[in-house]
Write a protein that holds these residues in place. Structure first.
Motif, PDB file in Angstrom:
ATOM      1  N   GLY A 140      77.542  34.351  55.579  1.00 30.80           N
ATOM      2  CA  GLY A 140      76.243  34.513  55.747  1.00 30.80           C
ATOM      3  C   GLY A 140      75.434  33.668  56.685  1.00 30.80           C
ATOM      4  N   SER A 181      74.023  35.267  48.725  1.00 35.32           N
ATOM      5  CA  SER A 181      73.029  35.315  49.881  1.00 35.32           C
ATOM      6  C   SER A 181      72.593  33.803  50.352  1.00 35.32           C
ATOM      7  CB  SER A 181      71.972  36.113  49.834  1.00 35.32           C
ATOM      8  OG  SER A 181      71.061  35.606  48.486  1.00 35.32           O
ATOM      9  N   ALA A 182      72.909  32.963  49.190  1.00 36.99           N
ATOM     10  CA  ALA A 182      72.263  31.545  49.533  1.00 36.99           C
ATOM     11  C   ALA A 182      73.273  30.614  49.633  1.00 36.99           C
ATOM     12  CB  ALA A 182      71.474  31.112  48.161  1.00 36.99           C
ATOM     13  N   CYS A 183      74.512  31.042  49.797  1.00 34.92           N
ATOM     14  CA  CYS A 183      75.699  30.132  49.855  1.00 34.92           C
ATOM     15  C   CYS A 183      75.720  29.383  51.157  1.00 34.92           C
ATOM     16  CB  CYS A 183      77.114  30.697  49.516  1.00 34.92           C
ATOM     17  SG  CYS A 183      78.506  29.650  49.955  1.00 34.92           S
ATOM     18  N   ARG A 184      75.929  28.210  51.092  1.00 33.28           N
ATOM     19  CA  ARG A 184      75.796  27.282  52.465  1.00 33.28           C
ATOM     20  C   ARG A 184      77.103  26.868  52.884  1.00 33.28           C
ATOM     21  NH1 ARG A 184      71.848  26.602  49.268  1.00 33.28           N
ATOM     22  NH2 ARG A 184      72.742  24.719  48.539  1.00 33.28           N
ATOM     23  N   CYS A 185      78.240  27.089  52.097  1.00 36.14           N
ATOM     24  CA  CYS A 185      79.582  26.781  52.109  1.00 36.14           C
ATOM     25  C   CYS A 185      80.217  27.252  53.392  1.00 36.14           C
ATOM     26  CB  CYS A 185      80.507  26.987  50.944  1.00 36.14           C
ATOM     27  SG  CYS A 185      79.952  26.429  49.380  1.00 36.14           S
ATOM     28  N   HIS A 206      77.548  28.593  38.881  1.00 38.12           N
ATOM     29  CA  HIS A 206      78.011  29.047  40.419  1.00 38.12           C
ATOM     30  C   HIS A 206      79.431  28.785  40.439  1.00 38.12           C
ATOM     31  CE1 HIS A 206      74.630  29.857  43.118  1.00 38.12           C
ATOM     32  NE2 HIS A 206      74.088  30.172  41.924  1.00 38.12           N
ATOM     33  N   PRO A 221      70.154  22.831  52.021  1.00 37.63           N
ATOM     34  CA  PRO A 221      69.567  23.842  50.688  1.00 37.63           C
ATOM     35  C   PRO A 221      68.122  24.218  51.028  1.00 37.63           C
ATOM     36  CG  PRO A 221      70.990  21.503  50.160  1.00 37.63           C
ATOM     37  CD  PRO A 221      70.709  21.490  51.514  1.00 37.63           C
ATOM     38  N   LYS A 263      84.218  34.069  48.663  1.00 37.12           N
ATOM     39  CA  LYS A 263      83.162  33.435  48.765  1.00 37.12           C
ATOM     40  C   LYS A 263      82.565  32.887  47.353  1.00 37.12           C
ATOM     41  CE  LYS A 263      78.402  33.710  51.070  1.00 37.12           C
ATOM     42  NZ  LYS A 263      77.684  34.399  51.928  1.00 37.12           N
ATOM     43  N   LEU A 264      82.675  33.747  46.533  1.00 42.60           N
ATOM     44  CA  LEU A 264      81.982  33.734  45.367  1.00 42.60           C
ATOM     45  C   LEU A 264      82.703  32.701  44.531  1.00 42.60           C
ATOM     46  CD1 LEU A 264      81.031  37.302  44.050  1.00 42.60           C
ATOM     47  CD2 LEU A 264      79.562  35.432  44.212  1.00 42.60           C
ATOM     48  N   ASP A 319      72.701  36.323  44.711  1.00 41.28           N
ATOM     49  CA  ASP A 319      71.718  35.009  44.921  1.00 41.28           C
ATOM     50  C   ASP A 319      72.846  33.991  45.537  1.00 41.28           C
ATOM     51  OD1 ASP A 319      69.284  35.949  44.195  1.00 41.28           O
ATOM     52  OD2 ASP A 319      69.043  34.463  42.686  1.00 41.28           O
ATOM     53  N   LYS A 320      73.853  34.199  44.623  1.00 44.79           N
ATOM     54  CA  LYS A 320      75.013  33.024  45.223  1.00 44.79           C
ATOM     55  C   LYS A 320      75.536  33.458  46.601  1.00 44.79           C
ATOM     56  CE  LYS A 320      79.519  31.142  43.326  1.00 44.79           C
ATOM     57  NZ  LYS A 320      80.358  31.165  42.292  1.00 44.79           N
ATOM     58  N   CYS A 322      82.692  29.005  46.416  1.00 42.24           N
ATOM     59  CA  CYS A 322      81.367  28.299  46.693  1.00 42.24           C
ATOM     60  C   CYS A 322      81.277  27.053  46.089  1.00 42.24           C
ATOM     61  CB  CYS A 322      80.223  29.413  46.425  1.00 42.24           C
ATOM     62  SG  CYS A 322      78.576  28.716  46.821  1.00 42.24           S
ATOM     63  N   ARG A 323      80.900  26.182  46.630  1.00 48.43           N
ATOM     64  CA  ARG A 323      80.422  24.758  46.032  1.00 48.43           C
ATOM     65  C   ARG A 323      78.993  24.361  46.021  1.00 48.43           C
ATOM     66  NH1 ARG A 323      84.650  25.139  49.283  1.00 48.43           N
ATOM     67  NH2 ARG A 323      83.219  24.463  51.171  1.00 48.43           N
ATOM     68  N   CYS A 324      78.124  25.490  46.467  1.00 54.50           N
ATOM     69  CA  CYS A 324      76.804  25.164  46.425  1.00 54.50           C
ATOM     70  C   CYS A 324      76.106  24.928  45.008  1.00 54.50           C
ATOM     71  CB  CYS A 324      75.970  26.178  47.293  1.00 54.50           C
ATOM     72  SG  CYS A 324      76.509  26.528  48.994  1.00 54.50           S
ATOM     73  N   PRO A 335      66.628  37.267  49.191  1.00 53.70           N
ATOM     74  CA  PRO A 335      67.414  37.804  48.176  1.00 53.70           C
ATOM     75  C   PRO A 335      68.011  39.099  48.674  1.00 53.70           C
ATOM     76  CG  PRO A 335      65.160  38.069  47.691  1.00 53.70           C
ATOM     77  CD  PRO A 335      65.079  37.236  49.068  1.00 53.70           C
ATOM     78  N   ALA A 370      70.573  29.006  44.383  1.00 56.69           N
ATOM     79  CA  ALA A 370      69.785  29.464  45.445  1.00 56.69           C
ATOM     80  C   ALA A 370      68.468  28.594  45.523  1.00 56.69           C
ATOM     81  CB  ALA A 370      69.368  30.702  45.434  1.00 56.69           C
ATOM     82  N   TRP A 410      66.224  31.780  52.655  1.00 57.54           N
ATOM     83  CA  TRP A 410      66.899  32.798  52.309  1.00 57.54           C
ATOM     84  C   TRP A 410      66.328  34.039  51.868  1.00 57.54           C
ATOM     85  CZ3 TRP A 410      68.348  34.652  47.441  1.00 57.54           C
ATOM     86  CH2 TRP A 410      67.740  33.866  46.134  1.00 57.54           C
ATOM     87  N   ALA A 413      66.906  25.365  53.442  1.00 59.76           N
ATOM     88  CA  ALA A 413      66.983  26.644  54.346  1.00 59.76           C
ATOM     89  C   ALA A 413      66.470  27.932  53.491  1.00 59.76           C
ATOM     90  CB  ALA A 413      68.154  26.754  55.040  1.00 59.76           C
TER      91      ALA A 413
END
Lengths: 217, 217
Positions: A90, A74-78, B89, A97, B72-73, A71-72, B76-78, A103, B81, A101, A99
């Motif tokens: 991705g 596929s949904a990361c926006r960084c 996260h 946030p 990315k993992l 999930d992290k 990630c600062r998001c 899974p 999801a 996505w 947007a």
């Protein structure tokens, strides 16, 4: 030094033919069939490729470590990590946030066990799940599709084998499919490009040792 | 249905003893040894556990799919999801881009191959890498430490086995260690809780088929 075992996975020289998607099977009674499929999906995602994992024996609400981590991803926006050149992060990279996505990983089952009362319901879920997985494979929208633990519905007679083999034969040339589970049918092994048997040499349960959360779930 | 093969990885009933870290070995000549270790690290990360992967045969500059995805993992600062409850996260969640981060995966080698001129340099890098990996394991700061392809420096005589076995014996009780590579020494198998042999049944190279980027790198 051991000249017999060079530090490479290559059993024969790397061929130079046209690159295409592969059919990969992870079978056997050992650990690592699903986790290696997750690793393949992780790697492909890191290359910016769309991946999808359908789990035939897990429930949609499953929130194991792999579900949280995918999930992290596929949904990361960084953007890329500090000091890294922009790797593909991705389709949502830099987006808001809210947007939408998709899974990466999804359970299709009902927590089937030998105690289950309604096996026909489990079988129907497997057929419905296969219909979705087949559509994803045939659409050619995904670089890699994992059919996790699909050998069980095949073995139980919930899913007929031929439509699965036909889908693998007729899939888009660029699409790779990974199928996991014990006792893969011989026809599936014959249809695959790469087959690994995860063989159980030793399991911590045999020594009465349970693993901590985060190792197996 | 095939009563002989219930849909479970369990070879014996799940034990109820005290949970602790495990020593896990992925060996054999088949695919999936490293990718299954990556999958374990992915799962543990998804549970919010600090993980570290040291690659003894890869160069520090390696930017394969797994390196990009783990970056990315880890960076990630998001938040979670959309529609998901807040999963962990990572330590940087919600922090600024310039916040420091620790890579999850790291190459320690020099791209060793049989063409290498300076094998002593490769051996020294393996020893230096082991010193770092041992410090990480003994510090108890990480839930899971992967020693990827460590069997090669062990087999080549670059690393002595006894200090590795001692580190595994003396490690913090909560720390799990995954060791990968062909031909794991018997003493390592004896010291492990769980051992899987990835057995090559079939490899696409044998059919002259190269994989697309994103499958093997």
């Amino acid at each position: 030094m051991d000249i017999e075992n060079p530090p490479t996975e290559r059993t024969t020289p790397k061929p130079q033919g046209e690159r295409r998607g592969l059919v990969i099977v992870h079978t056997g009674h050992g650990k690592g069939k699903s986790t290696a499929a997750f690793g393949l999906a992780l790697r492909a995602h890191g290359r910016g490729k769309p991946v999808r994992i359908y789990q035939f024996m897990k429930v949609p609400s499953a929130r194991f470590g792999e579900h949280r981590a995918f999930d992290k991803l596929s949904a990361c926006r960084c953007g890329p990590a500090p000091g890294r050149s922009p790797a593909d992060h991705g389709p949502l990279a830099g987006q808001a946030p809210e947007a939408t996505w998709e899974p990466i990983i999804e359970g299709l089952g009902d927590g089937f066990s030998w105690k289950s009362r309604d096996l026909e319901h489990s079988a129907q879920l497997a057929r419905d799940g296969w219909a979705r997985a087949e559509a994803t494979i045939r659409a050619g929208t995904h670089f890699l599709v994992v059919l996790d633990e699909i050998t069980y519905p095949l073995r139980y007679g919930w899913l007929p084998l031929e439509p699965v083999l036909a889908c693998l034969r007729e899939r888009p040339r660029e699409t790779s499919v990974v199928l996991t589970g014990r006792d893969a049918p011989q026809e599936l092994i014959d249809a695959a490009d790469t087959v690994t048997e995860m063989k159980l040499v030793k399991h911590h349960y045999q020594a009465g040792v349970p693993a901590q959360r985060g190792i197996e779930d």
